[in-house]
Design a protein around this motif. Structure first.
Motif, PDB file in Angstrom:
ATOM      1  N   LEU A 216       0.840  -1.189   0.000  1.00  0.00           N
ATOM      2  CA  LEU A 216       0.000   0.000   0.000  1.00  0.00           C
ATOM      3  C   LEU A 216       0.877   1.242   0.000  1.00  0.00           C
ATOM      4  CD1 LEU A 216      -2.774  -0.904   2.617  1.00  0.00           C
ATOM      5  CD2 LEU A 216      -2.882  -1.060   0.132  1.00  0.00           C
ATOM      6  N   SER A 217       0.735   2.040  -1.029  1.00  0.00           N
ATOM      7  CA  SER A 217       1.438   3.323  -1.081  1.00  0.00           C
ATOM      8  C   SER A 217       0.669   4.344  -0.249  1.00  0.00           C
ATOM      9  CB  SER A 217       1.553   3.804  -2.525  1.00  0.00           C
ATOM     10  OG  SER A 217       0.267   4.054  -3.064  1.00  0.00           O
ATOM     11  N   LEU A 218       1.276   5.507  -0.034  1.00  0.00           N
ATOM     12  CA  LEU A 218       0.585   6.561   0.699  1.00  0.00           C
ATOM     13  C   LEU A 218      -0.676   6.994  -0.037  1.00  0.00           C
ATOM     14  CD1 LEU A 218       0.468   8.532   3.037  1.00  0.00           C
ATOM     15  CD2 LEU A 218       1.982  10.074   1.760  1.00  0.00           C
ATOM     16  N   GLN A 219      -0.601   7.043  -1.369  1.00  0.00           N
ATOM     17  CA  GLN A 219      -1.782   7.375  -2.167  1.00  0.00           C
ATOM     18  C   GLN A 219      -2.921   6.391  -1.906  1.00  0.00           C
ATOM     19  OE1 GLN A 219      -0.554   7.587  -6.314  1.00  0.00           O
ATOM     20  NE2 GLN A 219      -1.059   9.761  -6.368  1.00  0.00           N
ATOM     21  N   ALA A 220      -2.562   5.100  -1.854  1.00  0.00           N
ATOM     22  CA  ALA A 220      -3.574   4.072  -1.629  1.00  0.00           C
ATOM     23  C   ALA A 220      -4.207   4.216  -0.249  1.00  0.00           C
ATOM     24  CB  ALA A 220      -2.953   2.685  -1.780  1.00  0.00           C
ATOM     25  N   GLU A 221      -3.397   4.470   0.766  1.00  0.00           N
ATOM     26  CA  GLU A 221      -3.907   4.624   2.117  1.00  0.00           C
ATOM     27  C   GLU A 221      -4.831   5.833   2.225  1.00  0.00           C
ATOM     28  OE1 GLU A 221      -0.414   4.796   4.492  1.00  0.00           O
ATOM     29  OE2 GLU A 221      -0.012   2.639   4.373  1.00  0.00           O
ATOM     30  N   LEU A 222      -4.436   6.929   1.567  1.00  0.00           N
ATOM     31  CA  LEU A 222      -5.288   8.118   1.577  1.00  0.00           C
ATOM     32  C   LEU A 222      -6.612   7.858   0.867  1.00  0.00           C
ATOM     33  CD1 LEU A 222      -2.660  10.920   0.833  1.00  0.00           C
ATOM     34  CD2 LEU A 222      -3.908  10.579   2.965  1.00  0.00           C
ATOM     35  N   PHE A 223      -6.536   7.133  -0.249  1.00  0.00           N
ATOM     36  CA  PHE A 223      -7.746   6.818  -1.001  1.00  0.00           C
ATOM     37  C   PHE A 223      -8.699   5.982  -0.153  1.00  0.00           C
ATOM     38  CE2 PHE A 223     -10.162   4.017  -3.826  1.00  0.00           C
ATOM     39  CZ  PHE A 223     -10.751   4.939  -4.676  1.00  0.00           C
ATOM     40  N   ILE A 224      -8.189   4.963   0.525  1.00  0.00           N
ATOM     41  CA  ILE A 224      -9.040   4.086   1.340  1.00  0.00           C
ATOM     42  C   ILE A 224      -9.660   4.858   2.505  1.00  0.00           C
ATOM     43  CG2 ILE A 224      -9.033   2.066   2.860  1.00  0.00           C
ATOM     44  CD1 ILE A 224      -6.760   0.953   1.051  1.00  0.00           C
ATOM     45  N   GLY A 225      -8.838   5.653   3.203  1.00  0.00           N
ATOM     46  CA  GLY A 225      -9.359   6.429   4.321  1.00  0.00           C
ATOM     47  C   GLY A 225     -10.399   7.442   3.884  1.00  0.00           C
ATOM     48  N   ALA A 226     -10.136   8.118   2.768  1.00  0.00           N
ATOM     49  CA  ALA A 226     -11.082   9.110   2.262  1.00  0.00           C
ATOM     50  C   ALA A 226     -12.386   8.456   1.811  1.00  0.00           C
ATOM     51  CB  ALA A 226     -10.454   9.883   1.104  1.00  0.00           C
ATOM     52  N   THR A 227     -12.308   7.228   1.285  1.00  0.00           N
ATOM     53  CA  THR A 227     -13.514   6.509   0.872  1.00  0.00           C
ATOM     54  C   THR A 227     -14.436   6.258   2.059  1.00  0.00           C
ATOM     55  OG1 THR A 227     -12.324   5.417  -0.940  1.00  0.00           O
ATOM     56  CG2 THR A 227     -14.394   4.419  -0.239  1.00  0.00           C
ATOM     57  N   LEU A 228     -13.865   5.900   3.196  1.00  0.00           N
ATOM     58  CA  LEU A 228     -14.673   5.660   4.399  1.00  0.00           C
ATOM     59  C   LEU A 228     -15.364   6.947   4.856  1.00  0.00           C
ATOM     60  CD1 LEU A 228     -12.323   3.332   6.474  1.00  0.00           C
ATOM     61  CD2 LEU A 228     -14.342   2.701   5.164  1.00  0.00           C
ATOM     62  N   ILE A 229     -14.632   8.045   4.833  1.00  0.00           N
ATOM     63  CA  ILE A 229     -15.218   9.326   5.224  1.00  0.00           C
ATOM     64  C   ILE A 229     -16.341   9.710   4.268  1.00  0.00           C
ATOM     65  CG2 ILE A 229     -14.766  11.797   5.488  1.00  0.00           C
ATOM     66  CD1 ILE A 229     -11.893  11.030   6.317  1.00  0.00           C
ATOM     67  N   GLY A 230     -16.089   9.549   2.970  1.00  0.00           N
ATOM     68  CA  GLY A 230     -17.108   9.863   1.978  1.00  0.00           C
ATOM     69  C   GLY A 230     -18.332   8.984   2.100  1.00  0.00           C
TER      70      GLY A 230
END
Length: 266
Positions: A216-230
């Protein structure tokens, strides 16, 4: 990094507004938005979809809506077939995979447009050979398990797992209409059961990819976390928006993305 966060929030909102089927847009977000290849994007999309679906499944379990035995059977078979899908994805050309993905997006868009019509509920009550394969027992309120019901759920789970491993689409787009046609479970129960199955298959498939070396890259981690918030934001918004408007908007969005993907392929 900001782009990954914005895309994740957008996908999460769509997930929250439309349910598990909205996760089909995670792949275009990663391939078109971040420029990833499909085999690279699929595990990350599945982690995002699976985690978001798990939140919905937990809420469904709390409310007693999940048909957990059916979900566990379908998920078990789905996890058996998802490695085959992963293997196919690594052996097929990226163009072929993207064409398959476009076909699925077109199917989802057309189904959503049909569902948004006022006569949809009548259309779904038309009897078909598969409609009574899985029926609820009036005395207990539980599914009446027999050979036909078990076979039907097994086919649904196997196909969902194959497509999940191959294209990283989660499978909600297939599970919900299949259960509507093959059972008399109420829509709330179908969605909750679908979310549990999507969570199990998606997280299981993504976990296998991580075990085999996907990082998991930092981009991937940000994408996953942001998906939960959204997704949480989308669940709040969906209470204030008409269902038919959401379905039509999602269908038009899928058609637009499908058209753009098709143009970029050729």
């Amino acid at each position: 990094m900001l782009l990954a966060s914005f895309l994740g929030i957008g996908i999460g909102i769509v997930l929250g507004l439309t349910g598990a089927g909205g996760g089909i847009l995670a792949i275009p977000a990663l391939t078109l938005g971040l420029g990833w290849a499909l085999p690279q994007a699929a595990p990350i999309a599945l982690l995002a979809i699976g985690t978001a679906a798990a939140l919905g499944a937990i809420d469904g379990l709390r409310k007693g809506l999940v048909r957990y035995r059916a979900a566990l059977l379908m998920a078990a078979l789905g996890l058996c077939f998802s490695p085959l899908g992963v293997r196919l994805a690594h052996h097929l050309p990226n163009r072929t995979l993207m064409l398959c993905f476009c076909a699925i997006m077109l199917f989802v868009a057309l189904r959503m447009l049909l569902q948004s019509r006022p006569s949809t509920e009548q259309a779904y009550t038309i009897h078909s050979p598969l409609q009574k394969n899985c029926m609820l027992d009036p005395a207990t309120g539980r599914l009446h398990w027999n050979g036909k019901c078990t076979a039907t759920l097994s086919v649904i789970g196997s196909l969902s797992g194959l497509l999940t491993g191959m294209l990283g689409v989660g499978g909600g787009f297939l599970i919900v209409p299949a259960l509507r046609q093959c059972s008399d479970i109420r829509m709330q129960g179908i969605v909750a059961t679908s979310l549990m199955m999507v969570a199990l298959i998606s997280l299981g498939t993504a976990g296998g990819a991580l075990y085999h070396g996907v990082t998991l890259s930092l981009q991937a981690e940000l994408f996953i976390g942001a998906t939960l918030i959204g997704m949480l934001a989308g669940r709040l918004l969906c209470k204030h928006l008409p269902a038919h408007l959401l379905q039509r908007s999602f269908a038009l969005l899928c058609l637009g993305v499908c058209l753009y993907l098709f143009v970029t392929i050729f």
